[in-house]
Design a protein around this motif. Sequence first.
Motif, PDB file in Angstrom:
ATOM      1  N   GLU A 232       0.833  -1.209   0.000  1.00 49.77           N
ATOM      2  CA  GLU A 232       0.000   0.000   0.000  1.00 49.77           C
ATOM      3  C   GLU A 232       0.866   1.257   0.000  1.00 49.77           C
ATOM      4  O   GLU A 232       0.541   2.250  -0.663  1.00 49.77           O
ATOM      5  CB  GLU A 232      -0.929  -0.008   1.217  1.00 49.77           C
ATOM      6  N   ALA A 233       1.973   1.202   0.723  1.00 44.49           N
ATOM      7  CA  ALA A 233       2.893   2.342   0.753  1.00 44.49           C
ATOM      8  C   ALA A 233       3.458   2.613  -0.636  1.00 44.49           C
ATOM      9  O   ALA A 233       3.555   3.771  -1.073  1.00 44.49           O
ATOM     10  CB  ALA A 233       4.024   2.075   1.741  1.00 44.49           C
ATOM     11  N   GLU A 234       3.823   1.564  -1.328  1.00 42.86           N
ATOM     12  CA  GLU A 234       4.383   1.719  -2.675  1.00 42.86           C
ATOM     13  C   GLU A 234       3.346   2.273  -3.652  1.00 42.86           C
ATOM     14  O   GLU A 234       3.673   3.090  -4.518  1.00 42.86           O
ATOM     15  CB  GLU A 234       4.925   0.374  -3.156  1.00 42.86           C
ATOM     16  N   VAL A 235       2.097   1.850  -3.498  1.00 47.43           N
ATOM     17  CA  VAL A 235       1.027   2.356  -4.360  1.00 47.43           C
ATOM     18  C   VAL A 235       0.816   3.850  -4.125  1.00 47.43           C
ATOM     19  O   VAL A 235       0.646   4.630  -5.070  1.00 47.43           O
ATOM     20  CB  VAL A 235      -0.290   1.583  -4.108  1.00 47.43           C
ATOM     21  N   ILE A 236       0.838   4.265  -2.860  1.00 46.13           N
ATOM     22  CA  ILE A 236       0.651   5.683  -2.527  1.00 46.13           C
ATOM     23  C   ILE A 236       1.758   6.529  -3.145  1.00 46.13           C
ATOM     24  O   ILE A 236       1.504   7.594  -3.716  1.00 46.13           O
ATOM     25  CB  ILE A 236       0.605   5.872  -0.998  1.00 46.13           C
ATOM     26  N   LEU A 237       2.981   6.052  -3.060  1.00 45.96           N
ATOM     27  CA  LEU A 237       4.101   6.782  -3.653  1.00 45.96           C
ATOM     28  C   LEU A 237       3.961   6.872  -5.171  1.00 45.96           C
ATOM     29  O   LEU A 237       4.196   7.920  -5.775  1.00 45.96           O
ATOM     30  CB  LEU A 237       5.426   6.097  -3.301  1.00 45.96           C
ATOM     31  N   THR A 238       3.558   5.778  -5.778  1.00 45.09           N
ATOM     32  CA  THR A 238       3.408   5.745  -7.237  1.00 45.09           C
ATOM     33  C   THR A 238       2.276   6.650  -7.701  1.00 45.09           C
ATOM     34  O   THR A 238       2.415   7.410  -8.663  1.00 45.09           O
ATOM     35  CB  THR A 238       3.137   4.308  -7.717  1.00 45.09           C
ATOM     36  N   ASP A 239       1.156   6.605  -6.991  1.00 38.23           N
ATOM     37  CA  ASP A 239      -0.007   7.410  -7.369  1.00 38.23           C
ATOM     38  C   ASP A 239       0.256   8.901  -7.232  1.00 38.23           C
ATOM     39  O   ASP A 239      -0.344   9.719  -7.937  1.00 38.23           O
ATOM     40  CB  ASP A 239      -1.223   7.036  -6.514  1.00 38.23           C
ATOM     41  N   GLY A 240       1.153   9.252  -6.318  1.00 38.22           N
ATOM     42  CA  GLY A 240       1.405  10.667  -6.074  1.00 38.22           C
ATOM     43  C   GLY A 240       2.346  11.308  -7.062  1.00 38.22           C
ATOM     44  O   GLY A 240       2.435  12.537  -7.143  1.00 38.22           O
ATOM     45  N   LYS A 241       3.067  10.509  -7.808  1.00 37.80           N
ATOM     46  CA  LYS A 241       4.047  11.062  -8.753  1.00 37.80           C
ATOM     47  C   LYS A 241       3.362  11.621  -9.992  1.00 37.80           C
ATOM     48  O   LYS A 241       2.358  11.139 -10.442  1.00 37.80           O
ATOM     49  CB  LYS A 241       5.051   9.972  -9.151  1.00 37.80           C
TER      50      LYS A 241
END
Length: 241
Positions: A232-241
């Motif tokens: 979930e942390a990785e998804v949040i980082l990816t979505d924010g870029k």
Amino acid sequence: MKRKPKSLIKKFVLRLFAALFCIIAVVFLVFGIKGYSMYRDAVTACPIPQMVSSIQSRENFVEYEELPTIYIDAVISVEDKRFESHCGVDFIAIGRAVWNDIKAMSFVEGGSTITQQIAKNQYYTQEKKLERKFAEIFTAIELEKYCSKQEIFELYVNTIYFGDGYYGIYDAAKGYFGKQPSELSDYEAIMLAGLPNAPSAYSPSTNPELAYSRMKIVLSKMVECNAITQEEAEVILTDGK
């Protein structure tokens, strides 16, 4: 006869530790008394109910229910992971901070809880003095008696500094992202959760790379606290870029 030197060394070490313990106890007693006096003066001049009411009556005060759950989890994970269970003071964190301060021979770590941060910001200066730390502790304990955990969290997020002149989560959400706090994306909410640690340094408008690095630290703390998974942390980082 050969054991005598070892026996003398052992006695010397024990006496040394006893002396150090006595010195530390006296220091804590002296500064504890001074801190209690500071605390009594502070809450007499402005009783805790009055302080709480003045914050809750401010324009754009954001209530707990209006905050994104992920923002709440992020703040607790990075600022005060035992927030829900302590009495206003996290003695484990204080013990760790004291040990680190002793090793560094300086005030390098505070160990303050969210409740203590409210006490410090509303009643005392930012000076790193031992008596002020005790005053902060006494005030935090009283604040916990008067307010629920949700109310304490509200006080914190509505008064903390987020950088760029923004005090409180409402101004920060509006100023940085043009949104109500309840409208923040996961990425935005977590970024805001990391700013109060060093608001000028982590400001997204002036130091976006540092803000992003800080956000990754917040996410790692959330994973450690089981607030989110690594995926979930990785998804949040990816979505924010």
